[in-house]
Motif scaffolding. Structure first.
Motif, PDB file in Angstrom:
ATOM      1  N   HIS A 116      11.959  -7.933  -1.916  1.00  0.00           N
ATOM      2  CA  HIS A 116      12.277  -6.590  -1.496  1.00  0.00           C
ATOM      3  C   HIS A 116      13.515  -6.240  -0.765  1.00  0.00           C
ATOM      4  CE1 HIS A 116      11.397  -7.282   3.023  1.00  0.00           C
ATOM      5  NE2 HIS A 116      10.650  -8.269   2.677  1.00  0.00           N
ATOM      6  N   SER A 117      13.600  -5.106  -0.388  1.00  0.00           N
ATOM      7  CA  SER A 117      15.009  -4.477   0.135  1.00  0.00           C
ATOM      8  C   SER A 117      15.764  -4.287  -1.075  1.00  0.00           C
ATOM      9  CB  SER A 117      15.512  -5.408   1.130  1.00  0.00           C
ATOM     10  OG  SER A 117      14.465  -5.517   2.400  1.00  0.00           O
ATOM     11  N   HIS A 129      15.472   2.669   1.846  1.00  0.00           N
ATOM     12  CA  HIS A 129      15.558   1.387   2.015  1.00  0.00           C
ATOM     13  C   HIS A 129      14.343   1.055   2.979  1.00  0.00           C
ATOM     14  CE1 HIS A 129      20.105   1.825   0.508  1.00  0.00           C
ATOM     15  NE2 HIS A 129      19.216   1.671  -0.287  1.00  0.00           N
ATOM     16  N   ARG A 131      11.499   2.222   3.718  1.00  0.00           N
ATOM     17  CA  ARG A 131      10.308   2.241   2.870  1.00  0.00           C
ATOM     18  C   ARG A 131       9.984   1.088   1.793  1.00  0.00           C
ATOM     19  NH1 ARG A 131       7.164   6.789  -1.092  1.00  0.00           N
ATOM     20  NH2 ARG A 131       5.307   6.061  -0.400  1.00  0.00           N
ATOM     21  N   ASN A 132      11.195   0.723   1.461  1.00  0.00           N
ATOM     22  CA  ASN A 132      10.785  -0.618   0.430  1.00  0.00           C
ATOM     23  C   ASN A 132      10.819  -1.671   1.460  1.00  0.00           C
ATOM     24  OD1 ASN A 132      12.136  -3.008  -0.841  1.00  0.00           O
ATOM     25  ND2 ASN A 132      12.658  -1.696  -2.583  1.00  0.00           N
ATOM     26  N   GLY A 136       7.445  -4.090   1.567  1.00  0.00           N
ATOM     27  CA  GLY A 136       7.526  -5.640   1.057  1.00  0.00           C
ATOM     28  C   GLY A 136       7.219  -6.333   2.171  1.00  0.00           C
ATOM     29  N   VAL A 405       9.309  -5.436  -5.307  1.00  0.00           N
ATOM     30  CA  VAL A 405       9.061  -4.219  -4.575  1.00  0.00           C
ATOM     31  C   VAL A 405      10.441  -3.316  -5.168  1.00  0.00           C
ATOM     32  CG1 VAL A 405       8.904  -2.964  -2.456  1.00  0.00           C
ATOM     33  CG2 VAL A 405       8.040  -5.335  -2.781  1.00  0.00           C
ATOM     34  N   ILE A 406      10.539  -2.479  -5.872  1.00  0.00           N
ATOM     35  CA  ILE A 406      11.459  -1.783  -6.551  1.00  0.00           C
ATOM     36  C   ILE A 406      10.885  -0.234  -6.930  1.00  0.00           C
ATOM     37  CG2 ILE A 406      13.142  -1.527  -8.345  1.00  0.00           C
ATOM     38  CD1 ILE A 406      12.824  -4.739  -8.651  1.00  0.00           C
ATOM     39  N   ASP A 407      11.748   0.730  -6.615  1.00  0.00           N
ATOM     40  CA  ASP A 407      11.126   2.184  -6.688  1.00  0.00           C
ATOM     41  C   ASP A 407      10.731   2.517  -8.095  1.00  0.00           C
ATOM     42  OD1 ASP A 407      13.215   3.468  -7.892  1.00  0.00           O
ATOM     43  OD2 ASP A 407      14.623   3.390  -6.294  1.00  0.00           O
ATOM     44  N   SER A 437       5.820  -0.733  -7.299  1.00  0.00           N
ATOM     45  CA  SER A 437       6.465   0.489  -7.447  1.00  0.00           C
ATOM     46  C   SER A 437       6.454   1.486  -6.278  1.00  0.00           C
ATOM     47  CB  SER A 437       6.500   1.137  -8.657  1.00  0.00           C
ATOM     48  OG  SER A 437       5.264   1.658  -9.056  1.00  0.00           O
ATOM     49  N   TYR A 438       7.166   2.468  -5.857  1.00  0.00           N
ATOM     50  CA  TYR A 438       6.754   3.124  -4.887  1.00  0.00           C
ATOM     51  C   TYR A 438       7.754   4.487  -5.260  1.00  0.00           C
ATOM     52  CZ  TYR A 438      11.045   1.645  -2.786  1.00  0.00           C
ATOM     53  OH  TYR A 438      12.423   1.343  -2.601  1.00  0.00           O
ATOM     54  N   LYS A 525       1.445   4.513  -2.267  1.00  0.00           N
ATOM     55  CA  LYS A 525       3.025   4.315  -3.167  1.00  0.00           C
ATOM     56  C   LYS A 525       3.404   5.533  -3.922  1.00  0.00           C
ATOM     57  CE  LYS A 525       1.868   0.329  -4.432  1.00  0.00           C
ATOM     58  NZ  LYS A 525       1.475  -0.354  -5.522  1.00  0.00           N
TER      59      LYS A 525
END
Length: 674
Positions: A116-117, A129, A131-132, A136, A405-407, A437-438, A525
């Motif tokens: 994540h991040s 960033h 939120r990610n 995560g 964890v990726i948009d 995803s989010y 998400k």
């Protein structure tokens, strides 16, 4: 406890159906009815009616009559046209909750990787960033609560176009030498300087086509490595990365390993993956059309598999790519092609990501070098990839499952990686790669105005204002944290002037971070978040401070009664008897509070199964609501009946413990006062 009773009920029903009717139901649907109807409701008789050629109610009556006793349950009842309601043994469940019993959990022995991040190391982190990172980090905590061993990784794209843009800014706009850049990088908030420079470079590119050529040349030099441009990129990206870790540390977010794209290139991860992809026929070489000279794969979601034998030669070692390729008769149409290697020989993001995921699952036959990079205040060590690392280091990679964890905008790229793994014959690993995803984070017009941005009349009427790093429009993560802490500090100062400054500061930070983390987690998400200071920091409604305040209220009950809340909550069972629990849990309102408090593990399982932490936020809010109703309805300390008083204190204790536990999984601390 609630989770384990549900599992026990489902297993008992499944075995009964098999032995009595010869029916195997893989999934027993269990619903949650109103508390006065029981704790579980099963509509299975309706599903069985057609198979057994009986009325649903008749089937339900037979099951209830013949199934016998189930440990932990008081009875089963038929309801309506064929529902079966199950009532638990309230006393047994309450005693287990008071004792803080934790039934054994079956957990896979394999290691889980959460990536994540993954912030481009070219400028300050922003609100998106956050939120990610919060999603995560919370998912890591959920998995750890469930007993899983987790590697936390933060992928660093230090050779990509965003880093190249900032390098262009320093070398071609600011005309700075490496020594001057190094001096700047040592100053506080170097990432802020890069933020402004990145926006300037974007404007500079628009001035002429020649300017854009500088970007391509810079990118090529960075990927090639071992030159002055690459050295400047390394200097900038490392300094910005360190700032990112400091920012996330403010939120109690930590990482174990930082794999960098530069090592994926220079340690020949891609070369090894490229050979395997060609051998498996996942890639094909284009000799005509718009993708002439490129290596492509079939886009995920289109039929068929592109297959072409690799050209002869040792291009993996030399970097050259032959164009003499025998094409498979089933050629991939241009619209279905995903370019993996460009015609100039450079590999795209997806290609490097395929190689990285082959490493994650232990399929590549290569490994990183590792060196220590960042030490957290608690002693935890974060490692970074290197061409030549330290001889002694933890083992990373070879994981059983990975969550990225990726948009949502990266769905196509993630699906390409999954399809590449399938094409390589590793379908079992493709099934264990989850794209977590989010959607994006924006600002309410009010929030944007509070941050000093000028808004048009049209902007003021919008539901939210989108942010853009290239335009320099957005909220830096540290600025947001500073503003939230300052707002919380005003409230804490007015309520608790008697406390020392350092204590008020710490409480303000706990409230602000709790507000931010809860705000980011309460939305599902797929929801676009419109961030707003006032909404996030409110002590009322579905917010972090509201949940924190419920715990503080519970603690105050014990303090006012001359009791240590921590000591009482550690040993609730010794402060209330089973007889007292039986006596008072006949009240459905009180029982609903105990039942809700028993669901923490059940909700966490649900969050993991659906990769949706919002369920835990909702649970925390509902439990806090129930407790606040209880708090106002029952004056505990003035209760004359000592037996009832002990029961009410025990009720406050189990709710306090479970709220604190659930908030902890969300990464939210509870301050001593608010």
């Amino acid at each position: 406890m609630y989770r384990d009773l549900e599992h026990r009920l489902a297993q008992h029903i499944r075995e009964f159906l098999r032995s009595s009717y010869g029916v195997d139901l893989e999934k027993i649907v269990i619903e949650q009815p109103r508390v006065e109807l029981g704790e579980y409701a099963m509509p299975l008789a309706f599903e069985l009616a057609k198979k057994l050629r009986k009325a649903p109610r008749k089937i339900a009556e037979e099951i209830v009559s013949d199934i016998g006793s189930i440990d932990g349950f008081a009875k089963l009842e038929v309801a309506g046209a064929g529902y079966i309601n199950a009532r638990v043994d309230r006393t047994a469940l309450a005693v287990a909750l008071a004792k803080n019993d934790k039934p054994a959990v079956e957990s896979s022995s394999g290691k889980v990787l959460v990536e994540h991040s993954s912030i481009n190391p070219n400028k300050a982190a922003h609100i998106g960033h956050l939120r990610n990172a919060i999603l995560g980090d919370t998912f890591v905590r959920l998995l750890q609560f469930a007993g899983r061993t987790v590697d936390v990784q933060n992928y660093i794209d230090n050779t990509g176009v965003q880093v190249a843009d900032v390098v262009v800014g320093f070398l071609h706009l600011d005309k700075k030498s490496r020594a001057q850049i190094e001096e700047l990088a040592g100053k506080p908030r170097f990432d802020y300087y890069c933020w402004d420079l990145y926006a300037k470079v974007s404007q500079w590119y628009e001035q002429s086509a020649e300017n854009k050529k500088v970007r391509l040349q810079t990118l090529h030099e960075i990927e090639e490595g071992r030159n002055e441009t690459a050295a400047v990129a390394e200097l900038i990206s490392t300094a910005v990365l360190r700032r990112h870790l400091e920012t996330m540390d403010r939120l109690d977010i930590e990482y174990d390993f930082l794999p960098r794209e530069s090592e994926i290139l220079h340690l020949h991860f891609w070369d090894a993956a490229f050979e395997k992809l060609k051998e498996a026929g996942v890639l094909s070489f284009e000799t005509e059309g718009k993708n002439k000279g490129c290596w492509v794969m079939r886009r995920a979601g289109t039929s068929g598999v592109a297959r072409a034998p690799s050209p002869a030669g040792n291009e993996a070692e030399t970097g050259a790519i032959s164009s003499t390729v025998d094409q498979d008769p089933e050629r991939v149409s241009e619209e279905d092609q995903k370019v993996i290697v460009r015609s100039n020989g450079t590999v795209g993001y997806v290609g490097k990501d395929i190689a990285f995921h082959m490493w994650k699952f232990g399929l590549l036959g290569r490994d990183f070098g590792y060196r220590k990079f960042y030490s957290y205040p608690n002693g935890h060590q974060c490692w970074i990839s290197a061409e030549h690392g330290e001889p002694e280091h933890p083992h990373f990679g070879d994981v059983e499952r990975t969550y990225n964890v990726i948009d949502a905008r990266q769905s196509e790229a993630q699906n390409a990686v999954i399809e590449a793994l399938r094409g390589l014959g590793h379908g079992e690993y493709a099934d264990k790669l989850t794209h977590f995803s989010y959607e994006m984070v924006a600002l309410t017009p009010r929030c944007a105005a509070e941050l000093g941005y000028e808004l048009s009349e049209d902007d003021k009427g919008r539901a939210y204002i989108e942010v853009s790093g290239r335009r320099g429009f957005g909220v830096k993560a540290d600025d947001l944290l500073d503003a939230l802490i300052a707002a919380a500090k005003q409230e804490v100062n007015s309520r608790h002037p008697e406390l020392a400054e350092s204590e008020r500061q710490k409480i303000s930070e706990q409230i602000a971070i709790g507000a931010l983390r809860y705000f980011m987690l309460k939305y599902t998400k797929p929801s676009v978040i419109a961030f707003d200071f006032k909404d996030a920091l409110s002590f009322e409604g579905e917010t972090g401070p509201y949940a924190q305040y419920a715990v503080v209220r519970a603690s105050n009950i014990f303090r006012k009664g001359g009791l240590d809340p921590n000591a009482f909550c550690r040993d609730v069972a010794s402060n209330v008897s089973a007889e007292e629990l039986t006596k008072f849990l006949g009240d459905n309102d009180l029982w609903e509070l105990w039942l809700s408090a028993s669901k923490t593990a059940y909700i966490i399982d649900q969050c993991i199964a659906t990769t949706e932490p919002a369920y835990l936020a909702k649970h925390v809010f509902q439990l806090a609501q129930l407790f606040n109703t209880f708090y106002h309805r029952y004056p505990i300390l003035s209760e004359a009946d000592e037996s009832r008083k002990r029961f009410l204190l025990a009720t406050a204790a189990v709710v306090r413990r479970e709220l604190t536990r659930a908030l902890g999984v969300m990464g939210i601390q509870v301050p001593p006062v608010m």
